[in-house]
Design a protein around this motif. Structure first.
Motif, PDB file in Angstrom:
ATOM      1  N   ASP A   1      -1.711  16.519  10.254  1.00 19.81           N
ATOM      2  CA  ASP A   1      -1.136  17.009   9.013  1.00 19.81           C
ATOM      3  C   ASP A   1      -0.145  16.030   8.358  1.00 19.81           C
ATOM      4  N   LEU A   2       0.416  15.100   9.148  1.00 20.81           N
ATOM      5  CA  LEU A   2       1.419  14.187   8.590  1.00 20.81           C
ATOM      6  C   LEU A   2       0.776  13.041   7.795  1.00 20.81           C
ATOM      7  N   LEU A   3      -0.430  12.683   8.188  1.00 21.70           N
ATOM      8  CA  LEU A   3      -1.050  11.475   7.640  1.00 21.70           C
ATOM      9  C   LEU A   3      -1.327  11.539   6.133  1.00 21.70           C
TER      10      LEU A   3
ATOM     11  N   ARG B   1      13.567   6.042  -0.503  1.00 22.97           N
ATOM     12  CA  ARG B   1      13.520   6.873   0.702  1.00 22.97           C
ATOM     13  C   ARG B   1      13.352   8.369   0.397  1.00 22.97           C
ATOM     14  N   HIS B   2      13.930   8.805  -0.734  1.00 22.09           N
ATOM     15  CA  HIS B   2      13.855  10.245  -1.033  1.00 22.09           C
ATOM     16  C   HIS B   2      12.413  10.739  -1.176  1.00 22.09           C
ATOM     17  N   LEU B   3      11.520   9.868  -1.660  1.00 19.51           N
ATOM     18  CA  LEU B   3      10.137  10.304  -1.862  1.00 19.51           C
ATOM     19  C   LEU B   3       9.413  10.600  -0.548  1.00 19.51           C
ATOM     20  N   PHE B   4       9.991  10.193   0.577  1.00 20.92           N
ATOM     21  CA  PHE B   4       9.353  10.395   1.880  1.00 20.92           C
ATOM     22  C   PHE B   4       9.813  11.670   2.581  1.00 20.92           C
ATOM     23  N   VAL B   5      10.749  12.407   1.937  1.00 20.11           N
ATOM     24  CA  VAL B   5      11.174  13.685   2.514  1.00 20.11           C
ATOM     25  C   VAL B   5      10.904  14.810   1.518  1.00 20.11           C
ATOM     26  N   ASP B   6      11.022  16.036   1.986  1.00 14.17           N
ATOM     27  CA  ASP B   6      10.829  17.206   1.148  1.00 14.17           C
ATOM     28  C   ASP B   6      11.826  17.191  -0.017  1.00 14.17           C
ATOM     29  N   GLU B   7      11.374  17.653  -1.165  1.00 18.71           N
ATOM     30  CA  GLU B   7      12.231  17.598  -2.352  1.00 18.71           C
ATOM     31  C   GLU B   7      13.581  18.296  -2.144  1.00 18.71           C
ATOM     32  N   ALA B   8      13.598  19.320  -1.307  1.00 18.38           N
ATOM     33  CA  ALA B   8      14.855  20.029  -1.018  1.00 18.38           C
ATOM     34  C   ALA B   8      15.880  19.125  -0.327  1.00 18.38           C
ATOM     35  N   LEU B   9      15.418  18.008   0.225  1.00 24.49           N
ATOM     36  CA  LEU B   9      16.314  17.092   0.959  1.00 24.49           C
ATOM     37  C   LEU B   9      16.629  15.813   0.175  1.00 24.49           C
ATOM     38  N   TRP B  10      16.163  15.740  -1.078  1.00 30.87           N
ATOM     39  CA  TRP B  10      16.324  14.493  -1.832  1.00 30.87           C
ATOM     40  C   TRP B  10      17.790  14.063  -1.943  1.00 30.87           C
ATOM     41  N   ASP B  11      18.690  15.040  -2.102  1.00 30.36           N
ATOM     42  CA  ASP B  11      20.102  14.657  -2.265  1.00 30.36           C
ATOM     43  C   ASP B  11      20.726  14.183  -0.947  1.00 30.36           C
ATOM     44  N   GLN B  12      20.002  14.335   0.172  1.00 28.98           N
ATOM     45  CA  GLN B  12      20.519  13.838   1.459  1.00 28.98           C
ATOM     46  C   GLN B  12      19.778  12.588   1.923  1.00 28.98           C
ATOM     47  N   ALA B  13      18.831  12.141   1.106  1.00 29.27           N
ATOM     48  CA  ALA B  13      17.903  11.098   1.575  1.00 29.27           C
ATOM     49  C   ALA B  13      18.586   9.777   1.904  1.00 29.27           C
ATOM     50  N   TYR B  14      19.771   9.525   1.332  1.00 33.69           N
ATOM     51  CA  TYR B  14      20.454   8.251   1.577  1.00 33.69           C
ATOM     52  C   TYR B  14      21.682   8.418   2.461  1.00 33.69           C
ATOM     53  N   SER B  15      21.741   9.562   3.155  1.00 34.82           N
ATOM     54  CA  SER B  15      22.858   9.840   4.059  1.00 34.82           C
ATOM     55  C   SER B  15      22.632   9.170   5.411  1.00 34.82           C
ATOM     56  N   ASP B  16      23.730   9.141   6.177  1.00 35.67           N
ATOM     57  CA  ASP B  16      23.794   8.355   7.412  1.00 35.67           C
ATOM     58  C   ASP B  16      23.290   9.131   8.631  1.00 35.67           C
ATOM     59  N   TYR B  17      22.158   9.807   8.496  1.00 35.40           N
ATOM     60  CA  TYR B  17      21.613  10.558   9.637  1.00 35.40           C
ATOM     61  C   TYR B  17      20.097  10.724   9.479  1.00 35.40           C
ATOM     62  N   PRO B  18      19.426  11.094  10.587  1.00 30.94           N
ATOM     63  CA  PRO B  18      17.979  11.323  10.489  1.00 30.94           C
ATOM     64  C   PRO B  18      17.702  12.592   9.680  1.00 30.94           C
ATOM     65  N   LEU B  19      16.502  12.724   9.140  1.00 24.52           N
ATOM     66  CA  LEU B  19      16.133  13.929   8.397  1.00 24.52           C
ATOM     67  C   LEU B  19      14.837  14.506   8.952  1.00 24.52           C
ATOM     68  N   PRO B  20      14.713  15.831   8.912  1.00 26.56           N
ATOM     69  CA  PRO B  20      13.477  16.436   9.416  1.00 26.56           C
ATOM     70  C   PRO B  20      12.298  16.195   8.469  1.00 26.56           C
ATOM     71  N   ILE B  21      11.114  15.940   9.056  1.00 26.34           N
ATOM     72  CA  ILE B  21       9.875  16.002   8.279  1.00 26.34           C
ATOM     73  C   ILE B  21       9.088  17.159   8.880  1.00 26.34           C
ATOM     74  N   LYS B  22       7.796  17.262   8.673  1.00 29.70           N
ATOM     75  CA  LYS B  22       7.065  18.418   9.202  1.00 29.70           C
ATOM     76  C   LYS B  22       6.844  18.315  10.711  1.00 29.70           C
TER      77      LYS B  22
ATOM     78  N   GLY C   1       3.480   5.729  15.113  1.00 29.82           N
ATOM     79  CA  GLY C   1       4.296   6.836  14.626  1.00 29.82           C
ATOM     80  C   GLY C   1       4.571   6.716  13.131  1.00 29.82           C
ATOM     81  N   THR C   2       3.540   6.949  12.319  1.00 33.31           N
ATOM     82  CA  THR C   2       3.674   6.829  10.858  1.00 33.31           C
ATOM     83  C   THR C   2       4.684   7.834  10.314  1.00 33.31           C
ATOM     84  N   GLY C   3       4.638   9.060  10.812  1.00 32.46           N
ATOM     85  CA  GLY C   3       5.552  10.114  10.363  1.00 32.46           C
ATOM     86  C   GLY C   3       5.526  10.261   8.860  1.00 32.46           C
ATOM     87  N   SER C   4       6.665  10.079   8.221  1.00 30.90           N
ATOM     88  CA  SER C   4       6.777  10.197   6.760  1.00 30.90           C
ATOM     89  C   SER C   4       6.154   9.012   6.033  1.00 30.90           C
TER      90      SER C   4
END
Ligand code: SAH
Length: 223
Positions: free
Chosen positions: A120-122, A44-65, A95-98
């Motif tokens: 831009d997301l695709l 899952r971490h590879l689908f978010v910005d590197e700055a968020l990798w340490d939160q990638a497995y947390s119990d909440y949604p994460l922002p993408i672009k 809704g492909t998103g990340s």
């Protein structure tokens, strides 16, 4: 996350993933073993910005672009399990998103068609999915509220943005038997609906309250 030097970063993410599955997914009642395996496997971490990798497995949604979000892991699991995939299905995602949900579906179905409306997301999603070696995924830039008529019918359809109503083209492009999962409601809260088509009859089941970004399109919210 542990910083022990004898663990590689990949080990750490794998452990974080196993913990996520045990506590957030299995711990909350998701039982389909194939679904649980898929969540243990997809990084899952590879689908978010590197700055968020340490939160990638947390119990909440994460922002993408572009103000969009990658849903909370449990919600992704709940929607995925509701599709009841066995391995050979043709699946449509709106809704492909990340691309994270796309990867989960690619683990569980025969072929995945995913539509995203923000140009831009695709490419970002496509890059990660290619890097991970998913060859059974096709992505398209379009208003997904129209479905993907050239490839219909679909055994399963998953909409990962909230809609005021169930878009008609999606019901028409659902195979018989087939299952459609979609959040329906106003822009602040929705109910997760599971619509089953069988013998040309539609049956609706509510899976609980959710909050998604808007499905923007001709058969969704107006831009
Ligand atoms: N499944 C995604 C969730 C992304 S959020 C993930 O795992 O990351 C929902 C996505 O739906 C956003 O990227 C948004 O741009 C997209 N979307 C909204 N309306 C859409 C439409 N009409 N057609 C296709 N995609 C749409």
């Amino acid at each position: 996350m542990s910083k022990r030097p004898d663990r590689t970063p990949n080990d750490q993410y794998r452990l974080a993933r196993e913990r996520m599955v045990a506590s957030q997914i299995e711990g909350r009642g998701i039982t389909d073993p194939r679904v649980l395996e898929a969540f243990k496997k997809v990084p899952r971490h590879l689908f978010v910005d590197e700055a968020l990798w340490d939160q990638a497995y947390s119990d909440y949604p994460l922002p993408i672009k572009h103000g969009q979000t990658i849903s909370q892991p449990f919600i992704v699991a709940l929607m995925t399990q509701a599709l009841g995939l066995r391995g050979n299905e043709k699946v449509l995602e709106i809704g492909t998103g990340s691309g994270y949900q796309t990867a989960i579906l690619a683990e569980l179905a025969g072929k995945v068609y995913s539509v995203e409306r923000i140009p831009d997301l695709l490419p970002t999603a496509r890059r990660v999915l290619d890097r991970l070696g998913y060859t059974n995924v096709v992505l398209k830039l379009d208003d997904g509220t129209w479905g993907w008529s050239d490839e219909a019918p679909f055994d399963a359809i998953l909409v990962t943005a909230g809609s005021p109503t169930v878009p008609k083209p999606l019901l028409e492009q659902l195979a018989d038997p087939g299952v459609l999962v979609i959040p329906v409601g106003d822009e602040y809260s929705q109910v997760l609906l599971k619509v089953t088509k069988s013998g040309n009859k539609l049956r609706e089941e509510q899976l609980g309250g959710v909050r998604f970004v808007k499905l923007v399109g001709d058969h969704g919210w107006r831009a």
